[in-house]
Scaffold this motif. Structure first.
Motif, mmCIF file in Angstrom:
data_model
loop_
_atom_site.group_PDB
_atom_site.id
_atom_site.type_symbol
_atom_site.label_atom_id
_atom_site.label_comp_id
_atom_site.label_asym_id
_atom_site.label_seq_id
_atom_site.Cartn_x
_atom_site.Cartn_y
_atom_site.Cartn_z
ATOM 1 N N ASP A 289 0.533 -1.091 0.017
ATOM 2 C CA ASP A 289 -0.005 -0.172 -0.089
ATOM 3 C C ASP A 289 0.800 1.740 0.225
ATOM 4 N N GLU A 290 0.357 2.291 -0.690
ATOM 5 C CA GLU A 290 1.207 3.496 -0.460
ATOM 6 C C GLU A 290 0.780 4.406 0.729
ATOM 7 N N ARG A 291 1.789 4.040 1.434
ATOM 8 C CA ARG A 291 1.519 5.345 2.560
ATOM 9 C C ARG A 291 1.036 6.760 2.247
ATOM 10 N N PRO A 292 0.585 7.434 3.227
ATOM 11 C CA PRO A 292 -0.505 8.391 2.819
ATOM 12 C C PRO A 292 1.057 9.536 3.260
ATOM 13 N N GLU A 293 1.827 9.557 3.933
ATOM 14 C CA GLU A 293 2.873 10.894 3.929
ATOM 15 C C GLU A 293 4.145 10.227 3.346
ATOM 16 N N GLY A 294 4.239 9.950 2.598
ATOM 17 C CA GLY A 294 4.618 9.520 1.405
ATOM 18 C C GLY A 294 6.272 8.576 1.874
ATOM 19 N N GLY A 295 6.411 8.005 2.702
ATOM 20 C CA GLY A 295 7.475 6.967 2.710
ATOM 21 C C GLY A 295 7.026 6.222 2.280
ATOM 22 N N GLY A 296 6.673 5.981 1.518
ATOM 23 C CA GLY A 296 6.906 4.535 0.158
ATOM 24 C C GLY A 296 5.436 3.829 0.160
ATOM 25 N N ARG A 297 5.718 2.170 -0.209
ATOM 26 C CA ARG A 297 5.348 1.191 0.569
ATOM 27 C C ARG A 297 5.701 1.094 1.502
#
Length: 197
Positions: free
Chosen positions: A56-64
């Motif tokens: 899942d794509e992390r909402p905070e932009g920290g990668g999958r």
């Protein structure tokens, strides 16, 4: 809505999968060695296993991050032409915050596709007798209960319901069919062929 990508599980996924495994199955979690052993049979011309992870794509932009995984083991060989070849769902799991999103159905579909690629004529699995949610998922795909394994899950001494699906190819929805499961893109396997019960 969950934006997930399925891909082949690799050795570097073992640690994050173990974290999820211990959260979901605290009493009977798989060990690191069990995953290593199965992944050792998941590549090459004589592979008998297929393992997938859902990221899942992390909402905070920290990668999958891994939010689900599943594995299947095939038994039998082409030289066993007089006997049916079967497969076992070794493990399938979805992070708690993604329960009810259809991700379990997506993972199971991918495992049944793998069983079909292995030319398996049936698929077996064990499921905790107290895991009604999982049993309903398996029944939707055509699995039928065929027996019990007493005290299968240790150390809790919980019985397992044994379920079987005949002809997994007939239970895999076509890519054009509509389903209650979310549309989850999968990345191609490196091999190009695409259980805890």
């Amino acid at each position: 809505m969950t934006t997930a990508v399925l891909r082949e599980m690799r050795w570097w996924d073992i640690e994050p999968v173990l974290e999820l495994e211990k959260d979901l199955f605290p009493e009977d979690a798989w060990s690191r060695g069990m995953f290593w052993s199965d992944l050792a049979h998941a590549r090459g011309p004589h592979a008998t296993r297929r393992y997938f992870v859902a990221e899942d794509e992390r909402p905070e932009g920290g990668g999958r991050r891994i939010i689900g995984y599943g594995g299947l083991a095939a038994a039998g060989t082409e030289s066993d032409s007089d006997s049916a070849t079967g497969a076992d769902v070794q493990t399938i799991a979805v992070a708690r915050e993604h329960w009810g999103t259809g991700l379990g159905a997506v993972l199971l579909t991918e495992l049944l596709r793998a069983a079909t690629a292995f030319e398996c004529t049936e698929v077996m699995l064990e499921c905790r007798v107290d895991n009604v949610r999982a049993q309903k998922l398996y029944e939707r795909f055509g699995f039928e209960p065929i027996g019990f394994r007493r005290g299968y899950y240790q150390p809790g001494n919980v019985d397992a319901l044994v379920m079987r699906l005949r002809d997994p190819s007939a239970s895999v929805p076509s890519t054009s069919s509509t389903s209650s499961a979310p549309s989850v893109p999968s990345t191609p396997s490196a091999q190009g062929t695409e259980s805890n019960g």
